[in-house]
Scaffold this motif. Sequence first.
Motif, PDB file in Angstrom:
ATOM      1  N   PRO A  70       0.830  -1.211   0.000  1.00 23.15           N
ATOM      2  CA  PRO A  70       0.000   0.000   0.000  1.00 23.15           C
ATOM      3  C   PRO A  70       0.864   1.261   0.000  1.00 23.15           C
ATOM      4  CG  PRO A  70       0.026  -1.000   2.184  1.00 23.15           C
ATOM      5  CD  PRO A  70       0.864  -1.873   1.316  1.00 23.15           C
ATOM      6  N   PHE A  71       0.596   2.192  -0.913  1.00 23.37           N
ATOM      7  CA  PHE A  71       1.479   3.339  -1.115  1.00 23.37           C
ATOM      8  C   PHE A  71       1.546   4.290   0.067  1.00 23.37           C
ATOM      9  CE2 PHE A  71      -2.573   5.174  -2.363  1.00 23.37           C
ATOM     10  CZ  PHE A  71      -2.472   6.502  -1.980  1.00 23.37           C
ATOM     11  N   GLU A  72       0.585   4.234   0.970  1.00 27.19           N
ATOM     12  CA  GLU A  72       0.582   5.172   2.094  1.00 27.19           C
ATOM     13  C   GLU A  72       1.174   4.565   3.359  1.00 27.19           C
ATOM     14  OE1 GLU A  72      -1.877   3.180   1.045  1.00 27.19           O
ATOM     15  OE2 GLU A  72      -3.772   4.026   1.750  1.00 27.19           O
ATOM     16  N   THR A  73       1.903   3.456   3.240  1.00 24.89           N
ATOM     17  CA  THR A  73       2.536   2.818   4.401  1.00 24.89           C
ATOM     18  C   THR A  73       4.004   2.555   4.112  1.00 24.89           C
ATOM     19  OG1 THR A  73       2.294   0.471   3.824  1.00 24.89           O
ATOM     20  CG2 THR A  73       0.338   1.597   4.726  1.00 24.89           C
ATOM     21  N   PRO A  74       4.802   2.300   5.158  1.00 23.78           N
ATOM     22  CA  PRO A  74       6.230   1.995   4.959  1.00 23.78           C
ATOM     23  C   PRO A  74       6.466   0.711   4.162  1.00 23.78           C
ATOM     24  CG  PRO A  74       5.808   2.643   7.233  1.00 23.78           C
ATOM     25  CD  PRO A  74       4.467   2.462   6.588  1.00 23.78           C
ATOM     26  N   CYS A  75       5.443  -0.107   3.956  1.00 24.80           N
ATOM     27  CA  CYS A  75       5.606  -1.377   3.247  1.00 24.80           C
ATOM     28  C   CYS A  75       5.639  -1.228   1.727  1.00 24.80           C
ATOM     29  CB  CYS A  75       4.478  -2.332   3.631  1.00 24.80           C
ATOM     30  SG  CYS A  75       4.506  -2.781   5.361  1.00 24.80           S
ATOM     31  N   TYR A  76       5.375  -0.057   1.207  1.00 22.38           N
ATOM     32  CA  TYR A  76       5.448   0.164  -0.243  1.00 22.38           C
ATOM     33  C   TYR A  76       6.909   0.081  -0.666  1.00 22.38           C
ATOM     34  CZ  TYR A  76       3.236   2.051  -4.494  1.00 22.38           C
ATOM     35  OH  TYR A  76       2.697   2.225  -5.757  1.00 22.38           O
ATOM     36  N   LYS A  77       7.196  -0.590  -1.788  1.00 25.11           N
ATOM     37  CA  LYS A  77       8.578  -0.803  -2.191  1.00 25.11           C
ATOM     38  C   LYS A  77       8.670  -1.059  -3.686  1.00 25.11           C
ATOM     39  CE  LYS A  77       7.647  -5.147   0.079  1.00 25.11           C
ATOM     40  NZ  LYS A  77       6.447  -4.651   0.765  1.00 25.11           N
ATOM     41  N   VAL A  78       9.902  -0.968  -4.213  1.00 21.05           N
ATOM     42  CA  VAL A  78      10.157  -1.080  -5.646  1.00 21.05           C
ATOM     43  C   VAL A  78      10.840  -2.406  -5.953  1.00 21.05           C
ATOM     44  CG1 VAL A  78      11.466  -0.140  -7.583  1.00 21.05           C
ATOM     45  CG2 VAL A  78      10.328   1.405  -5.986  1.00 21.05           C
ATOM     46  N   GLY A  79      10.231  -3.173  -6.856  1.00 21.20           N
ATOM     47  CA  GLY A  79      10.831  -4.413  -7.324  1.00 21.20           C
ATOM     48  C   GLY A  79      11.257  -4.299  -8.775  1.00 21.20           C
ATOM     49  N   PRO A 133       9.173   3.947  -1.033  1.00 20.40           N
ATOM     50  CA  PRO A 133       9.421   4.218  -2.452  1.00 20.40           C
ATOM     51  C   PRO A 133       8.507   3.378  -3.342  1.00 20.40           C
ATOM     52  CG  PRO A 133      11.111   2.760  -1.571  1.00 20.40           C
ATOM     53  CD  PRO A 133      10.259   3.187  -0.402  1.00 20.40           C
ATOM     54  N   GLY A 134       8.016   3.989  -4.419  1.00 20.07           N
ATOM     55  CA  GLY A 134       7.127   3.241  -5.309  1.00 20.07           C
ATOM     56  C   GLY A 134       6.841   3.983  -6.599  1.00 20.07           C
ATOM     57  N   VAL A 135       5.943   3.431  -7.416  1.00 20.36           N
ATOM     58  CA  VAL A 135       5.576   3.941  -8.738  1.00 20.36           C
ATOM     59  C   VAL A 135       6.837   4.211  -9.573  1.00 20.36           C
ATOM     60  CG1 VAL A 135       3.981   5.456  -9.977  1.00 20.36           C
ATOM     61  CG2 VAL A 135       3.699   5.129  -7.534  1.00 20.36           C
ATOM     62  N   PRO A 136       7.667   3.197  -9.786  1.00 19.80           N
ATOM     63  CA  PRO A 136       8.956   3.417 -10.434  1.00 19.80           C
ATOM     64  C   PRO A 136       8.889   3.371 -11.954  1.00 19.80           C
ATOM     65  CG  PRO A 136       8.769   1.132  -9.792  1.00 19.80           C
ATOM     66  CD  PRO A 136       7.495   1.805  -9.350  1.00 19.80           C
ATOM     67  N   SER A 137       9.812   4.093 -12.576  1.00 19.32           N
ATOM     68  CA  SER A 137      10.023   3.987 -14.017  1.00 19.32           C
ATOM     69  C   SER A 137      11.493   4.254 -14.294  1.00 19.32           C
ATOM     70  CB  SER A 137       9.140   4.970 -14.788  1.00 19.32           C
ATOM     71  OG  SER A 137       9.415   6.299 -14.404  1.00 19.32           O
ATOM     72  N   LEU A 138      12.012   3.630 -15.351  1.00 19.74           N
ATOM     73  CA  LEU A 138      13.403   3.797 -15.752  1.00 19.74           C
ATOM     74  C   LEU A 138      13.465   4.793 -16.904  1.00 19.74           C
ATOM     75  CD1 LEU A 138      14.394   0.030 -15.679  1.00 19.74           C
ATOM     76  CD2 LEU A 138      14.900   1.738 -13.943  1.00 19.74           C
ATOM     77  N   VAL A 139      14.279   5.827 -16.746  1.00 18.25           N
ATOM     78  CA  VAL A 139      14.343   6.905 -17.730  1.00 18.25           C
ATOM     79  C   VAL A 139      15.804   7.207 -18.052  1.00 18.25           C
ATOM     80  CG1 VAL A 139      13.745   9.303 -18.229  1.00 18.25           C
ATOM     81  CG2 VAL A 139      12.197   7.893 -16.868  1.00 18.25           C
ATOM     82  N   GLN A 140      16.095   7.368 -19.334  1.00 12.42           N
ATOM     83  CA  GLN A 140      17.453   7.693 -19.767  1.00 12.42           C
ATOM     84  C   GLN A 140      17.577   9.196 -19.963  1.00 12.42           C
ATOM     85  OE1 GLN A 140      18.758   6.338 -23.670  1.00 12.42           O
ATOM     86  NE2 GLN A 140      20.747   5.773 -22.843  1.00 12.42           N
TER      87      GLN A 140
END
Length: 203
Positions: A70-79, A133-140
Amino acid sequence: MAKLMNSATQLNNSAPVHLLVPENTDSSGDKSFNSELFACASSSSQFKLIETGNISAFSGKYTMAYPTGPFETPCYKVGIAWADTLLGPYKKILQQDTGNVPCNPAAQAEVVYLLQSSQPGWPNYVNAMVQAPGVPSLVQYPAGTWYLYFAGYDPSVTASGGMFNPAVRQPYAMRLTFAIPLNTTVSATANTSLATWITAATN
Protein backbone atom coordinates in the motif's frame (compact mmCIF):
# COMPACT_ATOMS: atom_id res chain seq x y z
CA MET A 1 -1.47 -8.06 -17.29
CA ALA A 2 -1.23 -7.04 -20.92
CA LYS A 3 -3.86 -7.10 -23.65
CA LEU A 4 -2.88 -7.04 -27.31
CA MET A 5 -4.57 -4.45 -29.56
CA ASN A 6 -5.05 -4.43 -33.32
CA SER A 7 -5.08 -0.64 -33.40
CA ALA A 8 -5.44 2.32 -31.08
CA THR A 9 -9.19 1.72 -30.92
CA GLN A 10 -9.60 -2.03 -31.44
CA LEU A 11 -8.74 -4.87 -29.06
CA ASN A 12 -7.27 -8.12 -30.31
CA ASN A 13 -9.34 -11.27 -29.69
CA SER A 14 -6.52 -13.00 -27.83
CA ALA A 15 -6.75 -13.48 -24.07
CA PRO A 16 -4.90 -11.11 -21.70
CA VAL A 17 -1.42 -12.25 -20.70
CA HIS A 18 -0.21 -12.39 -17.10
CA LEU A 19 3.14 -10.57 -17.01
CA LEU A 20 3.80 -10.63 -13.26
CA VAL A 21 1.61 -11.78 -10.39
CA PRO A 22 1.88 -11.91 -6.58
CA GLU A 23 2.90 -15.32 -5.32
CA ASN A 24 0.31 -17.36 -3.43
CA THR A 25 1.07 -20.36 -1.26
CA ASP A 26 1.18 -23.63 -3.17
CA SER A 27 0.51 -27.09 -1.75
CA SER A 28 4.03 -27.34 -0.30
CA GLY A 29 3.86 -23.93 1.35
CA ASP A 30 6.48 -22.37 -0.91
CA LYS A 31 6.34 -19.11 -2.88
CA SER A 32 4.09 -17.29 -0.43
CA PHE A 33 6.13 -14.11 -0.24
CA ASN A 34 4.96 -12.24 2.86
CA SER A 35 6.74 -9.13 1.60
CA GLU A 36 3.96 -8.88 -1.01
CA LEU A 37 1.13 -8.81 1.53
CA PHE A 38 -0.88 -5.61 1.20
CA ALA A 39 -1.26 -5.33 4.99
CA CYS A 40 2.48 -5.28 5.74
CA ALA A 41 2.83 -9.00 6.46
CA SER A 42 -0.22 -8.92 8.72
CA SER A 43 -1.99 -12.24 9.12
CA SER A 44 -5.32 -10.39 9.14
CA SER A 45 -5.32 -10.08 5.35
CA GLN A 46 -3.86 -12.26 2.61
CA PHE A 47 -4.56 -9.73 -0.15
CA LYS A 48 -1.59 -9.04 -2.44
CA LEU A 49 -1.10 -6.50 -5.20
CA ILE A 50 1.52 -5.73 -7.86
CA GLU A 51 0.76 -2.50 -9.68
CA THR A 52 1.93 0.11 -12.22
CA GLY A 53 4.57 -2.07 -13.85
CA ASN A 54 6.72 -0.04 -16.27
CA ILE A 55 8.69 -2.02 -18.87
CA SER A 56 11.99 -1.05 -20.53
CA ALA A 57 14.27 -2.92 -22.95
CA PHE A 58 17.99 -3.40 -22.31
CA SER A 59 20.52 -5.53 -24.21
CA GLY A 60 17.80 -7.67 -25.78
CA LYS A 61 16.05 -8.26 -22.46
CA TYR A 62 13.06 -6.65 -20.77
CA THR A 63 12.82 -5.33 -17.25
CA MET A 64 9.69 -4.36 -15.34
CA ALA A 65 10.00 -1.86 -12.50
CA TYR A 66 7.00 -2.34 -10.23
CA PRO A 67 5.77 -1.48 -6.72
CA THR A 68 4.00 -3.73 -4.27
CA GLY A 69 2.18 -2.97 -1.02
CA PRO A 70 0.00 0.00 0.00
CA PHE A 71 1.48 3.34 -1.12
CA GLU A 72 0.58 5.17 2.09
CA THR A 73 2.54 2.82 4.40
CA PRO A 74 6.23 2.00 4.96
CA CYS A 75 5.61 -1.38 3.25
CA TYR A 76 5.45 0.16 -0.24
CA LYS A 77 8.58 -0.80 -2.19
CA VAL A 78 10.16 -1.08 -5.65
CA GLY A 79 10.83 -4.41 -7.32
CA ILE A 80 12.60 -5.30 -10.55
CA ALA A 81 11.61 -8.31 -12.67
CA TRP A 82 13.23 -9.60 -15.88
CA ALA A 83 12.05 -11.38 -19.05
CA ASP A 84 13.47 -12.54 -22.36
CA THR A 85 10.38 -11.34 -24.27
CA LEU A 86 8.09 -8.33 -23.93
CA LEU A 87 5.14 -10.42 -22.74
CA GLY A 88 7.20 -12.44 -20.30
CA PRO A 89 6.94 -14.37 -18.12
CA TYR A 90 8.82 -11.95 -15.85
CA LYS A 91 11.22 -13.33 -13.26
CA LYS A 92 11.48 -11.73 -9.82
CA ILE A 93 14.83 -11.47 -8.07
CA LEU A 94 14.90 -13.82 -5.08
CA GLN A 95 17.21 -14.56 -2.18
CA GLN A 96 17.02 -17.21 0.51
CA ASP A 97 15.57 -15.65 3.67
CA THR A 98 17.36 -17.70 6.32
CA GLY A 99 16.54 -15.21 9.08
CA ASN A 100 12.81 -14.91 8.32
CA VAL A 101 13.28 -11.15 7.91
CA PRO A 102 10.03 -10.42 6.01
CA CYS A 103 8.10 -12.44 8.62
CA ASN A 104 7.87 -15.66 6.63
CA PRO A 105 6.77 -18.72 8.62
CA ALA A 106 10.01 -20.56 7.79
CA ALA A 107 13.27 -20.05 5.92
CA GLN A 108 12.44 -19.75 2.22
CA ALA A 109 13.13 -17.65 -0.84
CA GLU A 110 11.96 -14.02 -0.72
CA VAL A 111 11.91 -11.09 -3.14
CA VAL A 112 14.93 -8.80 -3.19
CA TYR A 113 13.63 -5.30 -3.92
CA LEU A 114 15.58 -2.53 -5.59
CA LEU A 115 14.36 -0.13 -2.87
CA GLN A 116 12.57 -0.90 0.39
CA SER A 117 12.15 0.97 3.68
CA SER A 118 10.37 -1.57 5.89
CA GLN A 119 12.96 -4.30 6.68
CA PRO A 120 16.33 -3.12 8.07
CA GLY A 121 17.77 -6.63 7.82
CA TRP A 122 16.92 -7.10 4.15
CA PRO A 123 18.89 -5.83 1.08
CA ASN A 124 18.52 -2.28 -0.23
CA TYR A 125 17.03 -0.75 2.91
CA VAL A 126 16.76 3.01 2.21
CA ASN A 127 14.72 4.37 5.13
CA ALA A 128 17.37 7.02 5.94
CA MET A 129 16.92 8.50 2.44
CA VAL A 130 13.28 7.88 1.51
CA GLN A 131 10.25 6.10 2.94
CA ALA A 132 7.76 3.97 0.99
CA PRO A 133 9.42 4.22 -2.45
CA GLY A 134 7.13 3.24 -5.31
CA VAL A 135 5.58 3.94 -8.74
CA PRO A 136 8.96 3.42 -10.43
CA SER A 137 10.02 3.99 -14.02
CA LEU A 138 13.40 3.80 -15.75
CA VAL A 139 14.34 6.91 -17.73
CA GLN A 140 17.45 7.69 -19.77
CA TYR A 141 18.70 11.27 -19.33
CA PRO A 142 21.05 12.47 -20.61
CA ALA A 143 22.08 9.90 -23.24
CA GLY A 144 23.82 6.95 -21.61
CA THR A 145 22.76 7.80 -18.06
CA TRP A 146 19.80 5.98 -16.55
CA TYR A 147 17.70 7.01 -13.58
CA LEU A 148 14.99 5.41 -11.54
CA TYR A 149 12.18 7.94 -11.08
CA PHE A 150 9.80 7.14 -8.24
CA ALA A 151 7.61 8.63 -5.52
CA GLY A 152 8.14 8.48 -1.76
CA TYR A 153 8.09 10.27 1.57
CA ASP A 154 10.90 12.26 3.16
CA PRO A 155 12.52 10.47 6.14
CA SER A 156 11.31 13.28 8.42
CA VAL A 157 7.66 12.46 7.66
CA THR A 158 5.89 10.49 10.40
CA ALA A 159 3.34 7.82 9.63
CA SER A 160 0.30 8.49 11.81
CA GLY A 161 -1.24 5.20 12.85
CA GLY A 162 1.03 3.48 10.36
CA MET A 163 -0.26 5.61 7.47
CA PHE A 164 1.44 8.46 5.62
CA ASN A 165 -0.45 11.52 4.38
CA PRO A 166 -0.36 11.15 0.56
CA ALA A 167 -0.45 14.96 0.20
CA VAL A 168 3.22 15.15 1.28
CA ARG A 169 4.44 12.47 -1.11
CA GLN A 170 7.11 13.76 -3.50
CA PRO A 171 9.15 12.68 -6.56
CA TYR A 172 12.67 11.26 -6.35
CA ALA A 173 15.35 10.26 -8.85
CA MET A 174 18.20 7.78 -8.36
CA ARG A 175 21.02 7.15 -10.84
CA LEU A 176 21.45 3.52 -11.83
CA THR A 177 24.34 1.27 -12.79
CA PHE A 178 23.80 -1.45 -15.40
CA ALA A 179 25.77 -4.69 -15.77
CA ILE A 180 23.61 -6.72 -18.18
CA PRO A 181 25.45 -9.49 -20.05
CA LEU A 182 24.85 -9.87 -23.79
CA ASN A 183 25.42 -13.60 -24.10
CA THR A 184 22.87 -15.01 -21.69
CA THR A 185 19.12 -15.22 -21.14
CA VAL A 186 17.00 -14.29 -18.16
CA SER A 187 15.68 -17.83 -17.83
CA ALA A 188 19.22 -19.22 -17.61
CA THR A 189 20.47 -16.65 -15.09
CA ALA A 190 20.65 -17.34 -11.37
CA ASN A 191 19.00 -14.93 -8.95
CA THR A 192 22.34 -13.90 -7.46
CA SER A 193 23.40 -12.66 -10.90
CA LEU A 194 20.05 -11.02 -11.76
CA ALA A 195 20.38 -8.90 -8.63
CA THR A 196 23.53 -7.30 -10.08
CA TRP A 197 22.11 -6.34 -13.48
CA ILE A 198 20.59 -3.08 -12.18
CA THR A 199 21.81 -1.47 -8.97
CA ALA A 200 21.92 1.99 -7.42
CA ALA A 201 24.93 4.01 -8.58
CA THR A 202 27.48 4.60 -5.84
CA ASN A 203 28.89 7.90 -7.11
